[in-house]
Design an enzyme around this catalytic site. Sequence first.
Site: not given
Length: 415
Positions: A251, A269, A247, A314, A367
């Site tokens: 990507k 998610d 979510a 991620d 990130c």
Amino acid sequence: MNARMFAYTALCQICIHKTYSNLYLRKELDKAEHKDKGLITTIVYGTLQNYRLSRYQWEDMVQKLPKEETAVLLDMSAYQLFYMDKLPAYAIINEAVEIAKKHGGKKQGALVNAVLHKVMQRGQRELPKDVLQKLAIKTSHPDWLIKMWKAQYGEETCRAICESNMETRKQCARVNLMRMSREELLAQDNQFTAGQLASSVYYQGTSLAHTSWYEDGMLSIQDEASQLVAYCVDPQPKERILDVCAAPGTKSTHMAELMQDEGEIICGDIHEHRVELIQQGADRLQLHSIHPVVMDATKLQGLQEASFDRVLCDVPCSGYGVLARKSDIKYHMQSEDMDTLIPLQAAILEKASTMVKQGGILVYSTCTLNKKENEKQVEKFLKKHEEFTLVSQRTIFPFEFGSDGFYMAKMEKKA
């Protein structure tokens, strides 16, 4: 509500009640006068971006810090006095005093009046002589983060990260190459310019999400560094792919476009309302290979092990790579934030690895700029799992592309 009262209310919600700045302004800014919107936005984001430098200008004028609401008002006022052009000092001080009286009574009004007049009389306070402390205050980063970046990446890179985080980021998007080429978009709309990646563009207008290009699924809002993650996964047509922390699906949809929407991408998610965002994104882009599900990434119940060609993790992270775009992270961050995140990341990576076929690919990305969450996390995983080998890893620093900071590691499961 005038512009400064509006900005003050917003800052109290963001700084004290921890409301996300972008969500609050997106929801509330429509209630402001059109002529005030630019000033409100500048004050709110400018104060957040320069919160420590602004506070440094007045904190030595008081014996002890006032209550939070008053401190936020003084931060906001100091930012306007020293770092915004064409705003008369008397108007800034007078309005600050009125706001203080309204929210805290005459005593708070008198305090704000006295402090701001002293600040104006002195002018900008001289920064410390110590190089790292000066950098921390000037770029409004906490001391512990500066020390960590210096230890992990060296002083020169640390300085470049901090200075880059003070720059305004361009609105960036990726073109849906299944629908049109980047050259076609650039030829049809002069508000777009070419980005540094094959499918990326910068938008010069006000709101990318309100353009027909976005609404019709011709492009998606995504930072350039974030776009590199799907290229790292390198999905191929007809493959089966798993995206365990997907979510809002940016990507996932990028991977679907790269594989020409041929194959299957299971993405999920833990929160149902965020899974709905993935489906909305797939529908807008007219993608059919996306299959969003509610899933706990540490358990992945209902999925067959060793059944995916490629798996993307991620993972949730501290977000130290997106401080230029999300100043409220910088305002609220604490060094202990990573204490709960690092074990969670390890658990997600551990479980996700069981889903990779022999000869398949596992990609871990964040990130953030923090070797404990990045290189060290991957190193620890590889020591435990000899069946995986490291293909490549890369840290993207904000100053390289004028983008977010990202880390990605690509691992292959031995056949």
